[in-house]
Design a protein around this motif. Structure first.
Motif, PDB file in Angstrom:
ATOM      1  N   ILE A 175      32.739  12.327   0.392  1.00  0.00           N
ATOM      2  CA  ILE A 175      31.779  11.476   1.060  1.00  0.00           C
ATOM      3  C   ILE A 175      31.996   9.984   0.737  1.00  0.00           C
ATOM      4  O   ILE A 175      32.263   9.521  -0.218  1.00  0.00           O
ATOM      5  N   TYR A 176      31.689   9.311   1.665  1.00  0.00           N
ATOM      6  CA  TYR A 176      31.844   7.804   1.608  1.00  0.00           C
ATOM      7  C   TYR A 176      30.560   7.079   2.292  1.00  0.00           C
ATOM      8  O   TYR A 176      30.484   7.229   3.572  1.00  0.00           O
ATOM      9  N   GLU A 177      29.753   6.230   1.644  1.00  0.00           N
ATOM     10  CA  GLU A 177      28.575   5.746   2.171  1.00  0.00           C
ATOM     11  C   GLU A 177      27.719   6.553   2.829  1.00  0.00           C
ATOM     12  O   GLU A 177      27.281   6.474   3.955  1.00  0.00           O
ATOM     13  N   LYS A 178      27.311   7.830   2.195  1.00  0.00           N
ATOM     14  CA  LYS A 178      26.695   8.789   2.796  1.00  0.00           C
ATOM     15  C   LYS A 178      25.933   9.522   1.688  1.00  0.00           C
ATOM     16  O   LYS A 178      26.198   9.455   0.449  1.00  0.00           O
ATOM     17  N   ALA A 179      24.802  10.346   2.306  1.00  0.00           N
ATOM     18  CA  ALA A 179      24.019  11.278   1.634  1.00  0.00           C
ATOM     19  C   ALA A 179      24.171  12.466   1.928  1.00  0.00           C
ATOM     20  O   ALA A 179      24.646  12.690   2.970  1.00  0.00           O
ATOM     21  N   ILE A 180      24.046  13.357   1.015  1.00  0.00           N
ATOM     22  CA  ILE A 180      24.122  14.924   1.102  1.00  0.00           C
ATOM     23  C   ILE A 180      22.777  15.658   0.323  1.00  0.00           C
ATOM     24  O   ILE A 180      22.470  15.235  -0.827  1.00  0.00           O
ATOM     25  N   VAL A 181      21.948  16.278   1.182  1.00  0.00           N
ATOM     26  CA  VAL A 181      20.910  17.059   0.461  1.00  0.00           C
ATOM     27  C   VAL A 181      20.970  18.505   0.765  1.00  0.00           C
ATOM     28  O   VAL A 181      21.447  18.881   1.964  1.00  0.00           O
ATOM     29  N   THR A 182      20.710  19.451   0.007  1.00  0.00           N
ATOM     30  CA  THR A 182      20.500  20.581   0.049  1.00  0.00           C
ATOM     31  C   THR A 182      19.282  21.403   0.010  1.00  0.00           C
ATOM     32  O   THR A 182      18.449  20.968  -1.080  1.00  0.00           O
ATOM     33  N   SER A 183      18.972  22.015   1.228  1.00  0.00           N
ATOM     34  CA  SER A 183      17.644  22.977   0.992  1.00  0.00           C
ATOM     35  C   SER A 183      17.763  24.265   1.000  1.00  0.00           C
ATOM     36  O   SER A 183      18.722  24.962   1.525  1.00  0.00           O
ATOM     37  N   GLY A 184      17.207  25.143  -0.068  1.00  0.00           N
ATOM     38  CA  GLY A 184      17.500  26.278  -0.229  1.00  0.00           C
ATOM     39  C   GLY A 184      16.285  27.292  -0.671  1.00  0.00           C
ATOM     40  O   GLY A 184      15.297  26.786  -1.255  1.00  0.00           O
ATOM     41  N   ASN A 185      16.593  28.726  -0.642  1.00  0.00           N
ATOM     42  CA  ASN A 185      15.187  29.563  -0.908  1.00  0.00           C
ATOM     43  C   ASN A 185      15.617  30.268  -2.361  1.00  0.00           C
ATOM     44  O   ASN A 185      14.988  30.972  -2.793  1.00  0.00           O
TER      45      ASN A 185
ATOM     46  N   ASN B 189      24.749  19.130  15.959  1.00  0.00           N
ATOM     47  CA  ASN B 189      26.019  18.681  16.963  1.00  0.00           C
ATOM     48  C   ASN B 189      25.657  17.756  17.746  1.00  0.00           C
ATOM     49  O   ASN B 189      26.577  17.147  18.538  1.00  0.00           O
ATOM     50  N   GLN B 190      24.353  17.696  18.112  1.00  0.00           N
ATOM     51  CA  GLN B 190      23.885  16.464  19.097  1.00  0.00           C
ATOM     52  C   GLN B 190      23.561  15.323  18.468  1.00  0.00           C
ATOM     53  O   GLN B 190      23.636  14.276  19.343  1.00  0.00           O
ATOM     54  N   LEU B 191      23.615  15.165  17.434  1.00  0.00           N
ATOM     55  CA  LEU B 191      23.499  13.913  16.613  1.00  0.00           C
ATOM     56  C   LEU B 191      24.592  13.278  16.023  1.00  0.00           C
ATOM     57  O   LEU B 191      25.571  14.051  15.519  1.00  0.00           O
ATOM     58  N   LYS B 192      24.538  11.892  16.126  1.00  0.00           N
ATOM     59  CA  LYS B 192      25.889  11.163  15.763  1.00  0.00           C
ATOM     60  C   LYS B 192      25.902  10.958  14.357  1.00  0.00           C
ATOM     61  O   LYS B 192      25.182  10.503  13.630  1.00  0.00           O
ATOM     62  N   SER B 193      27.142  11.185  13.760  1.00  0.00           N
ATOM     63  CA  SER B 193      27.406  10.900  12.470  1.00  0.00           C
ATOM     64  C   SER B 193      26.349  11.791  11.428  1.00  0.00           C
ATOM     65  O   SER B 193      26.364  11.422  10.140  1.00  0.00           O
ATOM     66  N   ILE B 194      25.967  12.998  11.610  1.00  0.00           N
ATOM     67  CA  ILE B 194      25.290  13.820  10.817  1.00  0.00           C
ATOM     68  C   ILE B 194      26.061  15.323  10.921  1.00  0.00           C
ATOM     69  O   ILE B 194      26.227  15.595  11.959  1.00  0.00           O
ATOM     70  N   ASP B 195      26.095  15.639   9.769  1.00  0.00           N
ATOM     71  CA  ASP B 195      26.745  17.064   9.868  1.00  0.00           C
ATOM     72  C   ASP B 195      26.008  18.002   8.916  1.00  0.00           C
ATOM     73  O   ASP B 195      25.143  17.503   8.086  1.00  0.00           O
TER      74      ASP B 195
END
Length: 215
Positions: free
Chosen positions: A115-125, A185-191
């Protein structure tokens, strides 16, 4: 709704349909009155409360990043209890690498992504849940019906800010795999990366085999 669903080990029975129905009535921004002039917040219905579980840690990570950059920290990665935000690169010039843990075996990972200049967050049960009569209930509640979301065990979102990634990860968990992937998939620069209840992994269009090192 977490007043009737308790995931701290204190819940001894499933909430009744009436309790769940009454909790759903209190959900929604329309029941919150903001007064900008007086800087006040009024909750219209008795028993309402505002929680920041879906954005709080991400917001804190973003603010910590801003503060550190203002103090001259040229690169780093912040871990706010699993909500990650990064800027610039490692001292060796390489991108930061983030491991995605296997939801039901946290000692192992199934993906390693730069990752470069990005954030990552995980939601789980898999962190907060309860089991009754052989069925496991997630702490992530569907606000449309008041019941715990089902079908997914983990959603990881990559975005420009941890607050945004935090909100999207929780939302996708409620939306489900098909709607969630289509939305991202409809949002730019988000995965995103989604793991369903059967352990099958799904990737949004921007997460390709070239930038995903599976383990």
């Amino acid at each position: 709704m977490d007043r009737i669903w308790k995931f701290d080990g204190s819940m001894t029975k499933i909430p009744s349909e009436e309790e769940i129905k009454n909790s759903v009535i209190k959900v929604g921004y329309k029941n919150i009155i903001l007064n900008k002039k007086e800087q006040t917040v009024f909750l219209k219905l008795k028993g309402m409360k505002i929680g920041f579980g879906a954005i709080g840690k991400g917001y804190a990570a973003d603010k910590a990043k801003v503060l550190l950059k203002e103090e001259g920290v040229v690169a780093g990665i912040i871990n706010a209890s699993g909500d990650l935000n990064s800027w610039d690169k490692q001292p060796n010039g390489e991108d930061w690498n983030v491991a995605i843990k296997k939801p039901l075996n946290k000692n192992k990972v199934f993906a390693l992504l730069p990752i470069y200049e990005k954030a990552i967050v995980t939601s789980g049960n898999y962190e907060k849940r309860v089991t009754f009569n052989g069925k496991t209930y997630s702490h992530i509640i569907d606000p449309r019906n008041g019941y715990p979301s089902s079908g997914l065990v983990s959603v990881s979102v990559f975005a420009s800010s941890a607050e945004l990634a935090d909100a999207l990860a929780t939302s996708i968990f409620v939306m489900g795999k098909d709607v969630g992937l289509d939305f991202i998939n409809q949002l730019k620069s988000i995965d995103c990366i989604i793991v369903d209840a059967n352990g099958k992994i799904y990737y949004s269009e921007g997460v390709t085999s070239e930038n995903n090192k599976t383990k």
